[in-house]
Write an enzyme that holds these catalytic residues in place. Structure first.
Site, PDB file in Angstrom:
ATOM      1  N   SER A 147      80.579  39.814 112.069  1.00 31.51           N
ATOM      2  CA  SER A 147      81.783  38.987 112.041  1.00 31.51           C
ATOM      3  C   SER A 147      81.441  37.604 112.554  1.00 31.51           C
ATOM      4  O   SER A 147      80.317  37.340 112.978  1.00 31.51           O
ATOM      5  CB  SER A 147      82.868  39.624 112.910  1.00 31.51           C
ATOM      6  N   LYS A 148      82.439  36.750 112.532  1.00 29.56           N
ATOM      7  CA  LYS A 148      82.265  35.344 112.919  1.00 29.56           C
ATOM      8  C   LYS A 148      81.519  35.170 114.243  1.00 29.56           C
ATOM      9  O   LYS A 148      80.787  34.220 114.432  1.00 29.56           O
ATOM     10  CB  LYS A 148      83.636  34.657 113.032  1.00 29.56           C
ATOM     11  N   ARG A 149      81.756  36.131 115.175  1.00 26.99           N
ATOM     12  CA  ARG A 149      81.108  35.944 116.473  1.00 26.99           C
ATOM     13  C   ARG A 149      79.591  36.052 116.375  1.00 26.99           C
ATOM     14  O   ARG A 149      78.864  35.652 117.272  1.00 26.99           O
ATOM     15  CB  ARG A 149      81.696  36.880 117.531  1.00 26.99           C
TER      16      ARG A 149
END
Ligand code: GLU
Length: 508
Positions: free
Chosen positions: A261-263
């Site tokens: 994910s974005k993280r």
């Protein structure tokens, strides 16, 4: 029904994105596996847009998904933009034509579905009660006993309703080409919604109706859909239709084991494009995430993958996203481009760096140099800038070599041989193509000169490695960078002379 095909079909697979965001690399991998499966079997790859969630779907997302698929080279045979026998390929248009309502009506007539009038508030409360008992939320069938006549009366009075599928008793077994067998015991699946209160079909219902209508033979998608598949099998059974074969591939995880994910950084195809990754490298990397080619060769073109891809060689273990491996492959792809293709690919990344250069010819040589060392196209800007910019000599750390006896000797020998370095390159023309064609002459001249210098140094007992390092420090003030021959050709005779002389003066 929208279409009426009944001939036996070859392998038909589909990629069915919901246009509620840009194309995630995980979805790109799903598209790739479908594409490869179709090509390997000489089948048909269908692109269908699942846009029944009107609130979250946009035409902009749809277009960006289409653009990214095309950029990756995953061309579809049938579907959006291409048309085909089973058009339309947008679920919103299929819904408008009454397709899903027709199927739902049949289920209502056969008592395989019923209207549900429960309010959102009641359903939420039910869910909380289940969760507080540590049970999976499941509808309690309150509306299942309402007769068709009673339901019609409520509808006529304007009561909002959904349509729920009446789940029969019995286990549901999913046989999967990658996962093997999963059994969902009787009772775990509650009566689920097939038509929402606004009339739109639910994902599970629309997907099955369309997979039937479009004569899909293999459904290849992420394993997050495995529980949906159990529901979908119930719909096939209720329609007395043979389900397609299923293959659920693992999801892409970040290095910490959580879903990518974005993280973790870049996640969409667009992100990787902006960061300077080449489509071939991305495709190659995504294919290898859980598929192992028989021959073990890792750098594979799309055509090679098409020939070799087998669903049976897709592993079911989670795929960990390893940026180092993607970087390695991207470097290989960058170095595999010819000069014109590299120029076209790198140009958008060079705006700033190129603006500082007085001559497009120098840029051509810098590009050639950058191509030998860049990991991503985005590296090219800083590398090109550094190429012409001398860092101050410090004579410390690794650079201490420039000041010792051997270092000074290298510089003296190099300066003594400068008359043999003939770089004839015309730097001030703006005609990029003719200049880049001339550039190889100077690169060859520089290679020849370094070869001679190497021999002279060897006679003095100076190893080649030492020669290269000292020259590099003297010419750039750095200990790493593009290949020396490009540096010499790119800097030109005057700058080379100037820098070698000031380096010798610095070395004392
Ligand atoms: N629209 C669904 C998704 O994007 C498709 C899943 C499927 O392939 O059935 O997840």
């Amino acid at each position: 029904m929208i279409s009426g095909h009944s001939l036996p079909t070859p392998v038909r697979v589909r990629f069915a994105p919901s246009p509620t965001g840009t194309l995630h690399v995980g979805s790109a991998r799903t598209a790739l596996y479908n594409y490869l499966c179709a090509r390997h079997q000489h089948g048909i790859f269908v692109l269908r847009i699942e846009d029944t969630d009107a609130a979250r779907s946009t035409r902009d997302f749809e277009q960006s998904i289409l653009d990214d698929l095309a950029w990756l080279g995953l061309e579809w045979d049938e579907g959006l933009d291409k048309g085909g026998d089973f058009a339309p390929y947008r679920q919103s248009e299929r819904a408008a034509a009454g397709l899903y309502a027709g199927y739902a009506g049949r289920f209502l007539d056969e008592s395989k579905a019923y209207h549900c009038f429960c309010s959102q508030g009641r359903l939420e409360q039910l869910k909380q009660e289940c969760l507080s008992r540590n049970e999976m939320p499941k509808y309690d069938r309150r509306c299942a006993a309402i007769s068709r006549d009673q339901a019609e009366a409520k509808l006529a009075a304007g009561e909002p309703a959904t349509i729920r599928f009446r789940v029969p008793d019995g286990d549901v077994t999913v046989d999967d080409l990658i996962h093997g067998r999963t059994v969902f015991p009787s009772g775990v699946i509650g009566d689920f919604i097939i038509i929402r209160s606004d009339g739109a079909p639910s994902y599970n219902f629309a997907a099955v109706v369309d997979d039937i209508e479009m004569q899909i033979t293999h459904v290849i998608r992420g394993e997050d859909h495995l529980t949906n598949t159990a529901r979908q099998l119930l719909i096939y059974r209720a329609l007395a239709k043979e389900p397609p074969s299923f293959a659920h591939h693992s999801l892409i995880m970040g290095p910490d084991g959580g879903k990518l994910s974005k993280r973790h950084g870049a996640t969409s195809v667009g992100d990787f494009k902006r960061l300077g990754y080449l489509p071939g490298a991305i495709i190659n990397y995504l294919a290898l995430l859980s598929w192992s080619p028989v021959a073990g060769k890792e750098k594979l073109s799309l055509e090679e993958m098409e020939q070799q891809f087998e669903l049976t060689r897709v592993a079911k273990s989670p795929a960990i996203f390893d940026i180092q491996k993607l970087n390695w492959l991207n470097g290989l792809y960058i170095r595999g481009l010819d000069a014109a293709a590299f120029h076209a690919a790198v140009e958008p990344f060079l705006q700033d760096a190129a603006a500082g250069l007085s001559s497009s010819g120098r840029l051509a040589v810098a590009e050639a140099a950058v191509q030998t060392s860049a990991v991503t196209l985005a590296d090219a800007g800083p590398l090109v800038k550094d190429f012409f910019r001398m860092a101050p000599l410090r004579g410390e750390g690794e650079e201490v070599e420039i000041r010792d006896e051997q270092g000074r000797k290298v510089l003296e020998l190099a300066i003594g041989m400068l008359d043999k370095l003939t770089l004839s390159y015309e730097w001030d023309s703006d005609d990029y193509m003719s200049l880049s064609l001339k550039a190889p002459d100077d690169i060859a001249a520089a290679r020849d000169w370094i070869g001679k210098l190497k021999k002279v140094c060897q006679q003095d007992g100076i190893p080649a490695k030492r020669l290269y390092r000292t020259l590099r420090i003297a010419l750039t003030g750095r200990t790493s960078g593009p290949e020396l021959v490009y540096l010499l050709a790119g800097l030109g005779s005057d700058t080379v002379r100037e820098r070698l002389r000031s380096a010798l003066a610095f070395a004392g």
